[in-house]
Design an enzyme around this catalytic site. Structure first.
Site, PDB file in Angstrom:
ATOM      1  N   ASP A 117       0.697  -1.176   0.045  1.00 50.11           N
ATOM      2  CA  ASP A 117       0.082   0.061  -0.230  1.00 50.11           C
ATOM      3  C   ASP A 117       0.755   1.245   0.072  1.00 50.11           C
ATOM      4  O   ASP A 117       0.285   2.111   0.003  1.00 50.11           O
ATOM      5  CB  ASP A 117      -1.001   0.042   0.996  1.00 50.11           C
ATOM      6  CG  ASP A 117      -0.175   0.011   2.580  1.00 50.11           C
ATOM      7  OD1 ASP A 117       0.900  -0.113   2.501  1.00 50.11           O
ATOM      8  OD2 ASP A 117      -0.893  -0.183   3.552  1.00 50.11           O
ATOM      9  N   GLN A 125       8.060  27.512   6.511  1.00 49.32           N
ATOM     10  CA  GLN A 125       6.447  27.643   7.038  1.00 49.32           C
ATOM     11  C   GLN A 125       6.775  27.786   8.344  1.00 49.32           C
ATOM     12  O   GLN A 125       6.300  26.819   9.165  1.00 49.32           O
ATOM     13  CB  GLN A 125       5.524  26.657   6.289  1.00 49.32           C
ATOM     14  CG  GLN A 125       3.963  26.739   6.868  1.00 49.32           C
ATOM     15  CD  GLN A 125       3.466  27.918   6.200  1.00 49.32           C
ATOM     16  OE1 GLN A 125       3.503  28.016   5.042  1.00 49.32           O
ATOM     17  NE2 GLN A 125       2.190  28.658   6.993  1.00 49.32           N
ATOM     18  N   HIS A 174      16.751  27.308   7.877  1.00 49.30           N
ATOM     19  CA  HIS A 174      16.159  28.534   7.316  1.00 49.30           C
ATOM     20  C   HIS A 174      16.176  29.752   8.217  1.00 49.30           C
ATOM     21  O   HIS A 174      16.437  30.800   7.879  1.00 49.30           O
ATOM     22  CB  HIS A 174      14.943  28.386   6.481  1.00 49.30           C
ATOM     23  CG  HIS A 174      14.589  29.496   5.597  1.00 49.30           C
ATOM     24  ND1 HIS A 174      15.330  30.104   4.699  1.00 49.30           N
ATOM     25  CD2 HIS A 174      13.413  30.308   5.732  1.00 49.30           C
ATOM     26  CE1 HIS A 174      14.529  31.132   4.193  1.00 49.30           C
ATOM     27  NE2 HIS A 174      13.442  31.277   5.015  1.00 49.30           N
ATOM     28  N   ASP A 217      18.526  38.408  -0.726  1.00 50.05           N
ATOM     29  CA  ASP A 217      17.671  38.916   0.146  1.00 50.05           C
ATOM     30  C   ASP A 217      18.313  39.137   1.743  1.00 50.05           C
ATOM     31  O   ASP A 217      19.241  38.720   1.806  1.00 50.05           O
ATOM     32  CB  ASP A 217      16.288  38.205   0.302  1.00 50.05           C
ATOM     33  CG  ASP A 217      16.499  36.899   0.570  1.00 50.05           C
ATOM     34  OD1 ASP A 217      17.489  36.603   1.368  1.00 50.05           O
ATOM     35  OD2 ASP A 217      15.543  36.081   0.472  1.00 50.05           O
ATOM     36  N   LYS A 253      14.363  41.130  -1.733  1.00 49.17           N
ATOM     37  CA  LYS A 253      13.729  40.091  -2.455  1.00 49.17           C
ATOM     38  C   LYS A 253      12.093  40.485  -1.974  1.00 49.17           C
ATOM     39  O   LYS A 253      11.975  40.607  -0.808  1.00 49.17           O
ATOM     40  CB  LYS A 253      13.959  38.852  -2.302  1.00 49.17           C
ATOM     41  CG  LYS A 253      13.141  37.689  -3.024  1.00 49.17           C
ATOM     42  CD  LYS A 253      13.568  36.229  -3.069  1.00 49.17           C
ATOM     43  CE  LYS A 253      13.315  35.800  -1.820  1.00 49.17           C
ATOM     44  NZ  LYS A 253      13.853  34.227  -1.654  1.00 49.17           N
ATOM     45  N   ARG A 312       8.684  38.243  -2.086  1.00 55.38           N
ATOM     46  CA  ARG A 312       7.978  36.894  -2.440  1.00 55.38           C
ATOM     47  C   ARG A 312       6.631  37.123  -2.830  1.00 55.38           C
ATOM     48  O   ARG A 312       6.045  37.587  -2.028  1.00 55.38           O
ATOM     49  CB  ARG A 312       8.245  35.678  -1.646  1.00 55.38           C
ATOM     50  CG  ARG A 312       7.904  34.496  -2.012  1.00 55.38           C
ATOM     51  CD  ARG A 312       8.235  33.189  -1.410  1.00 55.38           C
ATOM     52  NE  ARG A 312       9.710  32.852  -1.722  1.00 55.38           N
ATOM     53  CZ  ARG A 312       9.982  32.063  -2.904  1.00 55.38           C
ATOM     54  NH1 ARG A 312       8.964  32.039  -3.844  1.00 55.38           N
ATOM     55  NH2 ARG A 312      11.188  32.006  -3.012  1.00 55.38           N
ATOM     56  N   ASP A 371      22.883  31.421  -1.399  1.00 55.87           N
ATOM     57  CA  ASP A 371      21.826  31.257  -0.740  1.00 55.87           C
ATOM     58  C   ASP A 371      21.560  30.072   0.222  1.00 55.87           C
ATOM     59  O   ASP A 371      22.332  29.226  -0.194  1.00 55.87           O
ATOM     60  CB  ASP A 371      20.592  31.284  -1.771  1.00 55.87           C
ATOM     61  CG  ASP A 371      19.253  32.072  -1.008  1.00 55.87           C
ATOM     62  OD1 ASP A 371      19.155  32.366   0.143  1.00 55.87           O
ATOM     63  OD2 ASP A 371      18.264  32.191  -1.752  1.00 55.87           O
TER      64      ASP A 371
HETATM   65  C1  R5P Z   1      13.910  31.815   0.999  1.00 55.71           C
HETATM   66  O1  R5P Z   1      14.086  33.052   1.695  1.00 55.71           O
HETATM   67  C2  R5P Z   1      15.114  31.021   0.898  1.00 55.71           C
HETATM   68  O2  R5P Z   1      16.340  31.809   1.419  1.00 55.71           O
HETATM   69  C3  R5P Z   1      15.593  31.035  -0.713  1.00 55.71           C
HETATM   70  O3  R5P Z   1      15.990  32.118  -1.424  1.00 55.71           O
HETATM   71  C4  R5P Z   1      14.330  30.411  -1.206  1.00 55.71           C
HETATM   72  O4  R5P Z   1      13.920  28.910  -0.669  1.00 55.71           O
HETATM   73  C5  R5P Z   1      14.792  30.019  -3.040  1.00 55.71           C
HETATM   74  O5  R5P Z   1      13.539  29.395  -3.591  1.00 55.71           O
HETATM   75  P1  R5P Z   1      13.201  29.407  -4.859  1.00 55.71           P
HETATM   76  O6  R5P Z   1      14.633  28.593  -5.587  1.00 55.71           O
HETATM   77  O7  R5P Z   1      12.249  28.569  -5.342  1.00 55.71           O
HETATM   78  O8  R5P Z   1      13.126  30.679  -5.491  1.00 55.71           O
END
Ligand code: R5P
Length: 292
Positions: free
Chosen positions: A34, A90, A124, A163, A186, A188, A215
């Site tokens: 399953d 999140q 993060h 950012d 940045k 989002r 990043d």
């Molecule tokens: C968000 O603030 C993280 O530091 C990354 O910049 C983000 O997760 C990158 O996501 P993506 O590659 O989808 O733009």
């Protein structure tokens, strides 16, 4: 000490064990008809010190980690190494009724068994560590990225963070090596859309310069692509990209290459082809220090 390799971090677990000169336990992972995951640690770990190594990139990765923690309940000491702790973007409730995923994940890990210490790498948002109710430590892979850039001998690289959230990472990569650095702005718009702005006061020009965009996470690569296109328009020369966690979904790599990126590298917190930097030595060093 025995290293218990999770499904998502087998290579890294083997590398860590090699650094520590200790055993990697054999594990069996299979699926029931399953689709449910079956996990078994084949070694006898009774009264042993064990370190589980498992990144959480997918739902299954989390289940695997919870099962491993349960499976080693007879160990005398259990450390849990989560090189990539997913779900932590999140980290709060943006809309009413939303789950705070970071908290839900932390609670489930802590409730899965007796854990002495949890380790994560470049989480993060450090604030989520408060959701773990056991001793939790964060390791920083930024110096490894700095070393890699230095070894590549890119002439006069300028390090750019997309950012404010990447500001500390950018500085830690650049400052010890004396590289110039700057951080952009940045916004989002959605999971699929980002808008990059130049900071109100650009501290340096990238015209004719080689740039390394850094990043913590690259997921869809949209953030990096936006930054790369902007830097190209500003006259940047070669554009390299380095991240700690290479999630790389939805054609992230071709998207970034199309935006003019020449090279993309990641660490092995997530095992991908572009994992050119290993965190194994750093992790092993931490485990050695904590066992003294
Ligand atoms: C968000 O603030 C993280 O530091 C990354 O910049 C983000 O997760 C990158 O996501 P993506 O590659 O989808 O733009």
């Amino acid at each position: 000490m025995k290293i218990i390799p999770g499904m998502s971090a087998h290579t890294l677990a083997v590398r860590i064990a090699a650094e520590l000169d200790c055993k990697v336990s054999s594990c069996e992972f299979k699926r029931f008809p399953d689709g449910e995951l079956y996990t078994r640690v084949l070694d006898d770990i009774k009264d042993e010190d064990v370190t589980i190594v498992q990144s959480i990139r997918t739902d299954s990765d989390l289940i695997c980690l919870l099962q491993l923690i349960d499976a080693v309940e007879e160990a005398s000491e259990t450390k849990v190494f989560v090189p990539y702790l997913g779900y932590v973007r999140q980290d709060k409730r943006f809309e009413p009724g939303e789950a705070i995923s970071a908290r839900a994940i932390a609670r489930s890990i802590c409730a899965a068994g007796v854990i002495d210490t949890i380790y994560v790498i470049n989480v993060h948002n450090r604030a989520v560590l408060k959701y773990f109710n056991v001793d939790t430590k964060e390791l920083n892979a930024a110096p490894l990225i700095g070393n890699y850039i230095a070894k590549r001998e890119i002439p006069h690289p300028v390090i750019i963070g997309p950012d404010e959230g990447a500001a500390e990472l950018t500085k830690t990569v650049a400052a010890p090596r004396g590289f110039d650095y700057d951080v952009l702005e940045k916004r989002r718009i959605s999971g699929e859309e980002v808008e990059i702005k130049l900071p109100k006061k650009l501290s340096l020009s990238v015209e004719g310069k080689n740039v390394v965009i850094v990043d913590d996470i690259i997921s869809t690569g949209r953030t990096i692509s936006e930054v790369a296109s902007m830097l190209r328009a500003q006259g940047a020369n070669d554009i390299h990209v380095a991240c700690v966690h290479g999630v790389f979904v939805q054609n992230a790599v071709p998207r970034m290459l199309r935006a003019g990126v020449k090279e993309i590298i990641a660490t092995d917190t997530i095992e991908v082809e572009l994992s050119k930097i290993s965190v194994a030595e750093m992790v092993a060093g931490e485990l050695k220090r904590s066992s003294k």
